[in-house]
Design a protein around this motif. Structure first.
Motif, PDB file in Angstrom:
ATOM      1  N   PHE A 320      46.030  58.911  15.987  1.00  0.00           N
ATOM      2  CA  PHE A 320      46.012  58.304  14.660  1.00  0.00           C
ATOM      3  C   PHE A 320      47.428  58.176  14.099  1.00  0.00           C
ATOM      4  CE2 PHE A 320      41.543  59.339  14.905  1.00  0.00           C
ATOM      5  CZ  PHE A 320      40.931  58.309  14.201  1.00  0.00           C
ATOM      6  N   GLY A 321      48.316  57.621  14.873  1.00  0.00           N
ATOM      7  CA  GLY A 321      49.624  57.252  14.351  1.00  0.00           C
ATOM      8  C   GLY A 321      50.696  58.306  14.522  1.00  0.00           C
ATOM      9  N   MET A 322      51.912  57.916  14.114  1.00  0.00           N
ATOM     10  CA  MET A 322      53.102  58.734  14.337  1.00  0.00           C
ATOM     11  C   MET A 322      53.449  59.615  13.152  1.00  0.00           C
ATOM     12  SD  MET A 322      53.884  57.852  17.320  1.00  0.00           S
ATOM     13  CE  MET A 322      53.615  56.514  18.459  1.00  0.00           C
ATOM     14  N   ALA A 323      52.645  59.570  12.093  1.00  0.00           N
ATOM     15  CA  ALA A 323      52.974  60.355  10.912  1.00  0.00           C
ATOM     16  C   ALA A 323      52.284  61.713  10.956  1.00  0.00           C
ATOM     17  CB  ALA A 323      52.594  59.581   9.645  1.00  0.00           C
ATOM     18  N   GLY A 448      43.091  55.912  17.723  1.00  0.00           N
ATOM     19  CA  GLY A 448      42.431  55.925  16.427  1.00  0.00           C
ATOM     20  C   GLY A 448      42.618  54.634  15.655  1.00  0.00           C
ATOM     21  N   PHE A 449      43.776  53.999  15.820  1.00  0.00           N
ATOM     22  CA  PHE A 449      44.087  52.788  15.064  1.00  0.00           C
ATOM     23  C   PHE A 449      43.764  51.548  15.892  1.00  0.00           C
ATOM     24  CE2 PHE A 449      47.578  55.059  12.426  1.00  0.00           C
ATOM     25  CZ  PHE A 449      46.612  55.535  11.557  1.00  0.00           C
ATOM     26  N   PRO A 450      43.332  50.469  15.241  1.00  0.00           N
ATOM     27  CA  PRO A 450      43.010  49.240  15.980  1.00  0.00           C
ATOM     28  C   PRO A 450      44.210  48.641  16.706  1.00  0.00           C
ATOM     29  CG  PRO A 450      42.943  48.866  13.590  1.00  0.00           C
ATOM     30  CD  PRO A 450      43.018  50.334  13.804  1.00  0.00           C
ATOM     31  N   GLU A 451      45.442  48.868  16.189  1.00  0.00           N
ATOM     32  CA  GLU A 451      46.631  48.349  16.879  1.00  0.00           C
ATOM     33  C   GLU A 451      46.739  48.923  18.285  1.00  0.00           C
ATOM     34  OE1 GLU A 451      47.908  48.633  12.468  1.00  0.00           O
ATOM     35  OE2 GLU A 451      46.550  49.644  13.859  1.00  0.00           O
ATOM     36  N   TYR A 452      46.421  50.206  18.428  1.00  0.00           N
ATOM     37  CA  TYR A 452      46.501  50.846  19.741  1.00  0.00           C
ATOM     38  C   TYR A 452      45.382  50.358  20.660  1.00  0.00           C
ATOM     39  CZ  TYR A 452      49.467  54.019  17.036  1.00  0.00           C
ATOM     40  OH  TYR A 452      50.435  54.543  16.219  1.00  0.00           O
ATOM     41  N   LYS A 453      44.197  50.179  20.096  1.00  0.00           N
ATOM     42  CA  LYS A 453      43.071  49.701  20.905  1.00  0.00           C
ATOM     43  C   LYS A 453      43.313  48.262  21.365  1.00  0.00           C
ATOM     44  CE  LYS A 453      39.502  52.780  19.126  1.00  0.00           C
ATOM     45  NZ  LYS A 453      38.147  52.913  18.563  1.00  0.00           N
ATOM     46  N   ARG A 454      43.870  47.451  20.482  1.00  0.00           N
ATOM     47  CA  ARG A 454      44.163  46.067  20.871  1.00  0.00           C
ATOM     48  C   ARG A 454      45.171  46.037  22.011  1.00  0.00           C
ATOM     49  NH1 ARG A 454      45.328  44.247  16.212  1.00  0.00           N
ATOM     50  NH2 ARG A 454      47.586  44.557  16.294  1.00  0.00           N
ATOM     51  N   ASN A 455      46.186  46.875  21.931  1.00  0.00           N
ATOM     52  CA  ASN A 455      47.182  46.933  22.999  1.00  0.00           C
ATOM     53  C   ASN A 455      46.546  47.365  24.311  1.00  0.00           C
ATOM     54  OD1 ASN A 455      49.914  47.006  24.139  1.00  0.00           O
ATOM     55  ND2 ASN A 455      49.679  49.226  24.109  1.00  0.00           N
ATOM     56  N   LYS A 535      38.109  60.821   3.127  1.00  0.00           N
ATOM     57  CA  LYS A 535      37.354  61.449   4.211  1.00  0.00           C
ATOM     58  C   LYS A 535      37.416  60.620   5.486  1.00  0.00           C
ATOM     59  CE  LYS A 535      34.125  63.936   1.226  1.00  0.00           C
ATOM     60  NZ  LYS A 535      32.696  64.143   0.863  1.00  0.00           N
ATOM     61  N   GLU A 536      37.736  59.335   5.362  1.00  0.00           N
ATOM     62  CA  GLU A 536      37.842  58.471   6.535  1.00  0.00           C
ATOM     63  C   GLU A 536      39.213  58.665   7.181  1.00  0.00           C
ATOM     64  OE1 GLU A 536      36.696  54.419   6.150  1.00  0.00           O
ATOM     65  OE2 GLU A 536      35.273  54.855   4.525  1.00  0.00           O
ATOM     66  N   LYS A 537      39.202  59.001   8.467  1.00  0.00           N
ATOM     67  CA  LYS A 537      40.442  59.333   9.159  1.00  0.00           C
ATOM     68  C   LYS A 537      41.463  58.201   9.106  1.00  0.00           C
ATOM     69  CE  LYS A 537      38.949  62.807  12.532  1.00  0.00           C
ATOM     70  NZ  LYS A 537      38.863  63.118  13.983  1.00  0.00           N
ATOM     71  N   GLU A 538      41.019  56.986   9.392  1.00  0.00           N
ATOM     72  CA  GLU A 538      41.984  55.890   9.456  1.00  0.00           C
ATOM     73  C   GLU A 538      42.665  55.676   8.110  1.00  0.00           C
ATOM     74  OE1 GLU A 538      42.348  51.151  10.530  1.00  0.00           O
ATOM     75  OE2 GLU A 538      40.608  52.284  11.241  1.00  0.00           O
ATOM     76  N   ILE A 539      41.896  55.722   7.025  1.00  0.00           N
ATOM     77  CA  ILE A 539      42.481  55.548   5.695  1.00  0.00           C
ATOM     78  C   ILE A 539      43.442  56.698   5.403  1.00  0.00           C
ATOM     79  CG2 ILE A 539      41.983  55.501   3.220  1.00  0.00           C
ATOM     80  CD1 ILE A 539      39.346  54.121   3.878  1.00  0.00           C
ATOM     81  N   ARG A 540      43.038  57.924   5.739  1.00  0.00           N
ATOM     82  CA  ARG A 540      43.858  59.097   5.440  1.00  0.00           C
ATOM     83  C   ARG A 540      45.183  59.063   6.194  1.00  0.00           C
ATOM     84  NH1 ARG A 540      40.300  62.586   6.562  1.00  0.00           N
ATOM     85  NH2 ARG A 540      40.967  63.558   8.514  1.00  0.00           N
ATOM     86  N   TYR A 541      45.108  58.736   7.489  1.00  0.00           N
ATOM     87  CA  TYR A 541      46.332  58.769   8.276  1.00  0.00           C
ATOM     88  C   TYR A 541      47.179  57.505   8.096  1.00  0.00           C
ATOM     89  CZ  TYR A 541      44.215  62.830  10.493  1.00  0.00           C
ATOM     90  OH  TYR A 541      43.665  64.062  10.731  1.00  0.00           O
ATOM     91  N   ARG A 542      46.591  56.446   7.576  1.00  0.00           N
ATOM     92  CA  ARG A 542      47.356  55.231   7.316  1.00  0.00           C
ATOM     93  C   ARG A 542      48.004  55.256   5.933  1.00  0.00           C
ATOM     94  NH1 ARG A 542      47.311  50.398  10.125  1.00  0.00           N
ATOM     95  NH2 ARG A 542      45.523  51.012  11.378  1.00  0.00           N
TER      96      ARG A 542
END
Length: 856
Positions: A320-323, A448-455, A535-542
């Motif tokens: 879920f990202g680099m942060a 976790g992120f759609p950018e990674y899945k698309r890649n 509570k949604e992971k993508e929103i929290r980590y983005r």
């Protein structure tokens, strides 16, 4: 007139045909390469080139934001106001600027833009300079490949991949790391010219010189790789006797040593800092046999899993990202082995090991190549590789950029092999496909992120197409169809490289080119806090990616320089300033805003200062031992007084206890320390350094720092000084002995004595005055570091190391003047050596030229 027009009409197509001819083929294909890379970069980095993002990161790559751009701003500020010097007090307690990559050509371009446009505008050009570096890497690798009998198409394809290779796009985010990727193929180019005795080989030392003034750390890795390359290439040559091979090898080594000698004016001072001041390269202190065992003890299974995944992508473990999101790396995004240079390179390089058996090469060449492959595999799979390339200390994976030219050189050879009708092992293709499929499947499950899945989808699709093309080439014999398949393979490769490259810069927390409008900050911060607790992971980590920004508004606010001007007019002594808030960075605001504090983020921190902080005031550490911060310790006015922090810049009118309001300047308040504060202290008595290390606690610290100076033993192997006073530093059993050590007369003498340092016009030169009621010791809140010298009343005085990390000296009774001067250690010796080696270079080239003419 008609004749002239007809002549021009003939000349134009003739000139065009000539330009398209064989003699200009390299120039033409370099132009194609640059065009393709530039178009690809526009697609890959559109959010950075045409959008609002800068390649300055506040996630796993936060060094760029929290450290590098602040260092660059400090350099630019000093050049603009004419105060540039090789010592900088705006970075922590002070730092030797040879810590930094002053002569990195891409950073020099950035500094130039900063001087012309200002430090804030300089940051807006980082994206362009990073892309220029990728283009330069591609061209450099093309020129290296041109030393071999490879087709222009093979060179074009592999150079394109090299320019966007994993190491450059991952570690290259740390700016100075990427320059090594440009320099290495140029070193190999001149090394190959030396091996083949081609024209232009005489400039080999010049290329080593350019590398030497850029970075000691990367020069070591680049030259180690170049030396190995030289050895294996000479062993491959036919028709040479053993003596000739040895002579040619040592001649090549001599050229490299000559280049290092030519760079000594910069290389030597940088090496002094890295090897004698920084604690970064400290070894673990184990015995030789234990060290050897560590070098050949396999890594954990998780490491090998990461290694395989990194062959196919650098972005399969991002989660879920680099942060603040969970990731799946052994260490982290950067420190895991970064090896990506396309899936096709993996297929072809593994096939090369099988194809080599039947290749039209001599037995000697095959033996050498298999030996080189065995060495590379050993270095990759065991810690010995990372240890040797990290000065034989702790193993790291930062050396993997030296492997990429080898991988892509083999890929270029295999490209031409396929083009000529070569066949591959279907079994090996299937085996690599299985590993590739497993890597992508696990990456998909972790993404976790759609950018990674698309890649991953794109990598999978292009991977499957690559397999289809490779299998098709095994059965198709018609050259036209083979050319078509090779064309499809080229497009598939480009798509894969672009997708992977762009993903390294997607879903990142970056500095924006524009701040959030001030009137919207409160509203957007409220939304940010809500997202951060979702509570949604993508929103929290983005959430961190969408955090509102006021960096430029706060970092370059007009009242900061007004405050500093006010303090300079009020106080002519050398003092330190801190803030009770942060503007844009956790620890490096001072470097960009131009004041002398103590806060810093320095990856190559002075080892003595680090030990002092660890012993006496570990609360200054923030997150790790490379960050020092005071804004979160302002309530400790006694520590501030000892460190020389006399003033505090605050947004609050009401000061902390121990501080008083001095004035308001613009929207800021200036608070003054109520305790007597100075950047130099006088002591009558000394205790041993070991006593301070063993007995200093939060409760006893003030007793030590305010009353006695801690000095090393009389013969200290590190400081190499002897204390001349009759009384040696006292060894204490308990901290309470300090009060017994000091008589009332000593206390009165300390109270009535004074050392005042004047504000320096340039940081490396400080003057001051001393009033000493009795013989004693002086300590200056300046890091103990080679290069500093002291005179008292014009007489040279030996410097000691006080309180573990600071400059100190013995002071005789009476009134005196003092002068502290810094000269970068190794600079004079290095300049002399450089002059001599440049003369040697000129003479040796002249002798070679004379010898060639004589032979003609």
């Amino acid at each position: 007139m008609n004749t002239q027009k007809e002549k021009k009409a003939v000349d134009k197509p003739t000139a065009f045909r000539k330009w398209c001819g064989k003699e200009n083929e390299n120039v033409r294909f370099v132009a194609y390469l640059l065009g393709l890379m530039l178009l690809s970069a526009c697609f890959m980095f559109d959010d950075y080139l045409f959008g609002d993002q800068l390649m300055i990161f506040q996630d796993i790559g936060s060094d760029t934001w929290q450290q590098y751009i602040m260092n660059y701003s400090a350099i630019v500020n000093d050049i603009r106001d004419g105060s540039f010097s090789l010592w900088d007090f705006s970075n922590g307690f002070g730092v030797n600027l040879f810590n930094f990559n002053l002569f990195d050509p891409f950073l020099m371009l950035l500094y130039g833009l900063g001087v012309l446009l200002g430090p804030a505008h300089m940051l807006l050009y980082i994206n362009v300079i990073q892309i220029l570096k990728m283009l330069a890497a591609g061209v450099a690798f093309y020129l290296f490949l041109s030393q071999f009998s490879l087709s222009s198409q093979a060179k074009l394809v592999t150079s394109y991949v090299y320019g966007f290779s994993g190491f450059l796009l991952v570690w290259g985010q740390h700016y100075q790391f990427g320059t090594a990727v440009v320099y290495l193929p140029l070193l190999l180019l001149f090394c190959e010219r030396h091996v083949q005795k081609k024209k232009g080989r005489g400039f080999f030392p010049v290329m080593v010189f350019l590398c030497g003034i850029y970075s000691v750390y990367f020069t070591y890795m680049c030259l180690a790789a170049t030396g190995l390359y030289l050895l294996f290439r000479i062993l491959m040559l036919d028709g040479l006797t053993s003596a000739q091979r040895i002579r040619r090898f040592f001649a090549g080594c001599g050229e490299m040593l000559l280049g290092i000698g030519m760079s000594m004016a910069v290389f030597f001072p940088m090496a002094e800092v890295l090897l004698n001041v920084s604690s970064r390269l400290d070894s673990s202190g184990v015995g030789f046999m234990d060290w050897l065992q560590q070098c050949f003890t396999p890594y954990s299974g998780k490491f090998y899993d990461s290694l395989v995944k990194h062959l196919f992508s650098s972005n399969l473990q991002n989660g879920f990202g680099m942060a603040k999101g969970p990731q799946q790396y052994v260490m982290n995004y950067y420190e895991d082995p970064v090896l990506f240079c396309s899936g096709l390179a993996v297929f072809l390089d593994i096939q090369f090991l099988l194809v080599l058996r039947k290749a039209e090469m001599t037995r000697r060449a095959k033996t050498v190549l298999y030996s080189a492959a065995a060495l590379i595999l050993t270095g990759m799979l065991l810690p010995i590789g990372g240890t040797v390339f990290n000065y034989f200390t702790k193993p790291t994976q930062r050396y993997t950029f030296v492997l990429v030219p080898v991988f892509l050189l083999l890929m270029a050879w295999m490209w031409d092999y396929l083009k000529k009708g070569g066949r591959l092992s279907i079994l090996l293709v299937i085996a690599v496909t299985v590993f590739m499929g497993r890597a992508y499947l696990e990456g998909w499950q972790q993404a976790g992120f759609p950018e990674y899945k698309r890649n991953i989808l794109i990598l999978t699709a292009t991977g499957i197409l690559t397999v289809i093309c490779l299998i098709a080439l095994n059965f198709v014999k018609r050259q036209q169809i083979r050319n078509l398949v090779m064309g499809i393979l080229t497009v598939v490769l480009a798509v894969q490289v672009m997708s992977e490259g762009s993903t390294n810069f997607q879903a990142r927390v970056t500095l924006k080119k524009t701040d959030t409008p001030a009137e919207l900050m409160a509203q957007e911060m409220e939304q940010y806090e809500a997202d951060r607790h979702s509570k949604e992971k993508e929103i929290r980590y983005r959430a961190e990616m969408n955090k509102p920004q006021d960096f430029f508004r706060e970092m370059y606010r007009a009242d900061i320089p007004q405050v500093l001007d006010y303090l300079e007019e009020k106080d002519g002594s050398f003092f330190r300033v801190e803030k009770d808030y942060i503007s844009g960075t956790v620890a490096m605001d001072a470097s960009a805003q131009g004041y002398n504090g103590i806060s810093s983020y320095n990856s190559v921190m002075n080892g003595y200062i680090k030990e002092f902080v660890e012993t006496c005031c570990p609360e200054l550490f923030f997150a790790d031992q490379n960050h020092y911060t005071f804004w979160n310790n302002v309530e400790d006015e006694q520590l501030a007084a000892f460190l020389g922090i006399r003033y505090l810049i605050s947004g609050q009118k009401v000061p902390e206890e121990g501080w008083k309001v001095l004035d308001q300047v613009g929207g800021l308040y200036v608070h003054e320390n109520q305790l007597e504060t100075g950047t130099a202290h006088f002591y009558t008595d000394a205790v041993s350094e070991d006593s301070l290390k063993e007995l200093c606690t939060e409760e006893t610290r003030d007793e030590f720092l305010q009353n006695v100076i801690a000095l090393p033993e009389e013969e200290d192997s590190e400081t190499e000084v002897k204390i001349s006073r009759e009384t040696s530093p006292k060894e204490l059993q308990t901290a309470s002995e300090i009060s017994e050590l000091l008589s009332q007369e000593d206390k009165n003498a300390m109270e009535d004595s004074e050392i005042i340092l004047n504000r320096p016009e340039k940081d490396p030169h400080i003057t001051g005055a001393i009033h000493a009621e009795t013989d004693g010791y002086g300590m200056f809140m300046i890091p103990y570091e080679k290069g500093w010298s002291l005179t008292i009343d014009g007489k040279e005085t030996e410097l000691l190391r006080g309180d573990i990390g600071f400059l100190a000296c013995e002071i005789p009774e009476g009134d005196h003047t003092l002068e502290l001067t810094f000269q970068a250690p190794g600079l004079k010796t290095g300049m002399l050596a450089s002059c001599l080696f440049w003369i040697l270079f000129g003479v040796s080239r002249g002798v070679e030229k004379y010898g060639r003419r004589k032979q003609k």
